[in-house]
Design a protein around this motif. Sequence first.
Motif, PDB file in Angstrom:
ATOM      1  N   ILE A   1       0.663  -1.094   0.008  1.00 38.39           N
ATOM      2  CA  ILE A   1      -0.011   0.069  -0.001  1.00 38.39           C
ATOM      3  C   ILE A   1       0.768   1.194  -0.211  1.00 38.39           C
ATOM      4  N   GLY A   2       2.008   1.104   0.386  1.00 41.01           N
ATOM      5  CA  GLY A   2       3.019   2.399   0.643  1.00 41.01           C
ATOM      6  C   GLY A   2       3.565   3.163  -0.802  1.00 41.01           C
ATOM      7  N   ASP A   3       3.516   4.338  -0.714  1.00 41.31           N
ATOM      8  CA  ASP A   3       4.369   5.075  -1.748  1.00 41.31           C
ATOM      9  C   ASP A   3       5.668   5.504  -1.307  1.00 41.31           C
ATOM     10  N   ARG A   4       6.115   6.147  -0.080  1.00 43.52           N
ATOM     11  CA  ARG A   4       7.277   6.393   0.544  1.00 43.52           C
ATOM     12  C   ARG A   4       7.208   6.288   2.141  1.00 43.52           C
ATOM     13  N   ILE A   5       8.640   6.052   2.363  1.00 41.42           N
ATOM     14  CA  ILE A   5       8.668   5.733   3.970  1.00 41.42           C
ATOM     15  C   ILE A   5       9.534   6.641   4.623  1.00 41.42           C
ATOM     16  N   THR A   6       9.113   7.221   5.727  1.00 39.28           N
ATOM     17  CA  THR A   6       9.984   7.682   6.704  1.00 39.28           C
ATOM     18  C   THR A   6      10.259   7.014   8.197  1.00 39.28           C
ATOM     19  N   VAL A   7      11.471   6.829   8.459  1.00 40.01           N
ATOM     20  CA  VAL A   7      11.885   6.043   9.549  1.00 40.01           C
ATOM     21  C   VAL A   7      12.439   6.737  10.730  1.00 40.01           C
ATOM     22  N   LEU A   8      11.946   6.491  11.815  1.00 40.95           N
ATOM     23  CA  LEU A   8      12.215   7.195  13.402  1.00 40.95           C
ATOM     24  C   LEU A   8      13.042   6.127  14.125  1.00 40.95           C
ATOM     25  N   LYS A   9      13.989   6.692  14.773  1.00 41.30           N
ATOM     26  CA  LYS A   9      14.850   6.195  15.785  1.00 41.30           C
ATOM     27  C   LYS A   9      15.216   7.117  16.845  1.00 41.30           C
ATOM     28  N   ASP A  10      14.755   6.555  18.130  1.00 43.08           N
ATOM     29  CA  ASP A  10      15.216   7.476  19.418  1.00 43.08           C
ATOM     30  C   ASP A  10      14.777   8.851  18.801  1.00 43.08           C
ATOM     31  N   GLY A  11      13.566   9.022  18.386  1.00 43.37           N
ATOM     32  CA  GLY A  11      13.132  10.594  18.260  1.00 43.37           C
ATOM     33  C   GLY A  11      13.501  11.385  17.259  1.00 43.37           C
ATOM     34  N   ARG A  12      14.145  10.770  16.437  1.00 42.74           N
ATOM     35  CA  ARG A  12      14.992  11.673  15.275  1.00 42.74           C
ATOM     36  C   ARG A  12      14.594  10.454  13.891  1.00 42.74           C
ATOM     37  N   THR A  13      14.680  11.541  12.889  1.00 39.70           N
ATOM     38  CA  THR A  13      14.321  11.027  11.575  1.00 39.70           C
ATOM     39  C   THR A  13      15.747  10.365  11.016  1.00 39.70           C
ATOM     40  N   VAL A  14      15.669   9.091  10.780  1.00 37.50           N
ATOM     41  CA  VAL A  14      16.771   8.508  10.221  1.00 37.50           C
ATOM     42  C   VAL A  14      16.791   7.821   8.932  1.00 37.50           C
ATOM     43  N   GLY A  15      15.525   8.100   8.190  1.00 35.51           N
ATOM     44  CA  GLY A  15      15.159   7.577   6.803  1.00 35.51           C
ATOM     45  C   GLY A  15      14.003   8.409   6.251  1.00 35.51           C
ATOM     46  N   ARG A  16      14.330   9.064   5.343  1.00 34.80           N
ATOM     47  CA  ARG A  16      13.119   9.991   4.801  1.00 34.80           C
ATOM     48  C   ARG A  16      12.984  10.001   3.403  1.00 34.80           C
ATOM     49  N   ASN A  17      11.655   9.812   3.008  1.00 36.17           N
ATOM     50  CA  ASN A  17      11.352   9.598   1.733  1.00 36.17           C
ATOM     51  C   ASN A  17      11.730   8.357   1.071  1.00 36.17           C
ATOM     52  N   LEU A  18      12.035   7.303   1.526  1.00 33.77           N
ATOM     53  CA  LEU A  18      12.503   6.297   1.075  1.00 33.77           C
ATOM     54  C   LEU A  18      11.612   5.655   0.383  1.00 33.77           C
ATOM     55  N   PRO A  19      11.875   4.766  -0.792  1.00 35.99           N
ATOM     56  CA  PRO A  19      10.748   4.076  -1.671  1.00 35.99           C
ATOM     57  C   PRO A  19      10.369   2.730  -0.882  1.00 35.99           C
ATOM     58  N   ALA A  20       9.016   2.823  -1.207  1.00 34.39           N
ATOM     59  CA  ALA A  20       8.338   1.512  -0.433  1.00 34.39           C
ATOM     60  C   ALA A  20       8.871   0.090  -0.683  1.00 34.39           C
ATOM     61  N   HIS A  21       9.604   0.068  -1.757  1.00 34.81           N
ATOM     62  CA  HIS A  21      10.274  -1.276  -1.969  1.00 34.81           C
ATOM     63  C   HIS A  21      11.877  -1.481  -1.367  1.00 34.81           C
ATOM     64  N   THR A  22      12.146  -0.388  -0.587  1.00 36.79           N
ATOM     65  CA  THR A  22      13.509  -0.467   0.244  1.00 36.79           C
ATOM     66  C   THR A  22      13.667  -1.704   0.972  1.00 36.79           C
ATOM     67  N   PRO A  23      14.702  -2.842   0.687  1.00 35.57           N
ATOM     68  CA  PRO A  23      14.816  -3.852   1.432  1.00 35.57           C
ATOM     69  C   PRO A  23      14.443  -3.962   2.721  1.00 35.57           C
ATOM     70  N   THR A  24      13.799  -4.895   3.290  1.00 37.16           N
ATOM     71  CA  THR A  24      13.462  -5.128   4.758  1.00 37.16           C
ATOM     72  C   THR A  24      14.758  -4.853   5.582  1.00 37.16           C
ATOM     73  N   ARG A  25      15.680  -5.558   5.311  1.00 47.23           N
ATOM     74  CA  ARG A  25      17.125  -5.519   5.991  1.00 47.23           C
ATOM     75  C   ARG A  25      17.482  -4.086   6.048  1.00 47.23           C
ATOM     76  N   GLU A  26      17.558  -3.155   5.384  1.00 44.05           N
ATOM     77  CA  GLU A  26      18.015  -1.965   5.325  1.00 44.05           C
ATOM     78  C   GLU A  26      17.069  -1.037   6.103  1.00 44.05           C
ATOM     79  N   LEU A  27      15.493  -1.555   6.295  1.00 45.72           N
ATOM     80  CA  LEU A  27      14.864  -0.675   7.074  1.00 45.72           C
ATOM     81  C   LEU A  27      14.878  -0.982   8.416  1.00 45.72           C
ATOM     82  N   ILE A  28      15.276  -2.457   8.612  1.00 46.98           N
ATOM     83  CA  ILE A  28      15.265  -2.682  10.211  1.00 46.98           C
ATOM     84  C   ILE A  28      16.740  -2.252  10.597  1.00 46.98           C
TER      85      ILE A  28
END
Length: 525
Positions: free
Chosen positions: A233-260
């Motif tokens: 369902i996703g278009d883009r992804i933003t990732v948070l860690k410890d209250g910070r943005t660590v991944g911004r406007n990533l494609p939804a097909h970004t590999p799971t290992r990279e997101l984790i």
Amino acid sequence: MVDEDPQDAPAQELEPTSGDAAGTTSRSPLLRMEGIVKHFPGAKALDGVDLDVLPGEVHCLLGQNGAGKSTLIKVLSGAHQPTAGRILVDDTEVSIPHPVAALGLGVATVYQELDVVDGLTVAENIYLGHELASGGFTQRREAARRTREILRRLGHPEISPHREVGQLPAAGKQIVSMARALSHDARVIVMDEPSAVLDSGEVDNLFRVVRELTTQGVAIVYISHRMEEIRAIGDRITVLKDGRTVGRNLPAHTPTRELITLMTGRTVEYAFPQRPGVAGDAPVVLDVQGLSLAGAFEDVSLQVRAGEVVGLAGLVGSGRSEILETIYGARKQTAGTVAVSDKRLRPGSVPAAVAAGVGLCPEERKSQGLVLDEAVYRNITLSTFARTARGGWLDERTERREAREQAEALDLRPRDVDRAIRTLSGGNQQKAVLARWLVHGCDVLLLDEPTRGVDVGARSELYALVRALADAGTAVLVVSSEIPEVLGLADRVHVVSDGRVVHQAPAQDIDEHGVLDLVMEGSAA
């Protein structure tokens, strides 16, 4: 197993320009949050978060429990005020002092714990707080007409505006929450774990509704721990860690290992612990024979030996949760028996089950497992008051000590056991419920959806903990809507369909396809 990343590594970013993962043309964000900071006494929940959402896109927000997702949502919805940073809607900086102001700006939130009022009708829920009125009189007919229009827009014309919401299933209540958002002419809808209470068919319908909304220009902020949903369902992804943005406007097909890796700061092997096997002569701790509950399930028989994990696999509504609740005494069976270590339990008695060494981590932790306004330590020690009391008074020093030990062992975040448990993220609240039974020391542990709302980085920790409990001799009975989770965690699996156990087998002798075929009466084939 882990490769540490630098603490302050810059956020990975893909700018939202033509040809990006969303397939959008270059256009201005509908919503932009810049440098959002939020301080609480003794803690910094957000430390400069950035998020921008385009009109007509599904923007997925990922992060471990405690990463700041819930706080960010509350800032956007007006429930919290940011310490620093700014929010822009249509490139205009706005202030959101309270939830009504957010709705006025076209920003609505559908929470994981659905906030509907069961005793009111569908129309009354949808227009709750902004009732249609003229001359001091509520316009019920007009509210019903507009409700029908919104429900048709959502693809659910079969839901009557006059039906009591309490009579609807979870999926229907979610549609009502979404309809309420649209009644405010929402242009941005935040969905917090929207699939958590849905089965596979209902999730497909949710996705259809989301796609329909985005074609109308509505922006969706979608929060989920399920990677397959992000892909679907996703278009883009933003990732948070410890209250910070660590991944911004990533494609939804970004590999799971990279997101984790972004979510945890390390590479995580998402794997189930090894099953050492249970000796056939291990004592039977939990013995259920011919258990029935009229209208929910019938003739369920199963045994769980010391050191064994047994899974109940099946669809939502199959009777799995009711089986656990009846074993625990929260429901009184209409037939059958439950015995723990050869001692039969009194039907419908939670105190009798707890005294016999049975613990339950319920699916609905907020409404069934926690006292939200009490401190973390008090929630952890709820089942051990008799042991910690001195002269009729609770020994708070002992309560806090035992709670801190479990908070340390389970990596509860934050470790402050004096704060109200409602301030913890969903996954950490789940850990607190589990900690209660670790403090109590139970022989039988019943787990209902133990990883619901728990991020992928923390799931492996919970799996290892459950296996460690089993290795120590605890008999574990687990329910999960995620079939791979049941198959990966359990030693044996009972497949439940329409309130009956239709198959049982060692976990290694059955696969996901086989389970689906059984619960759907062959349609999966």
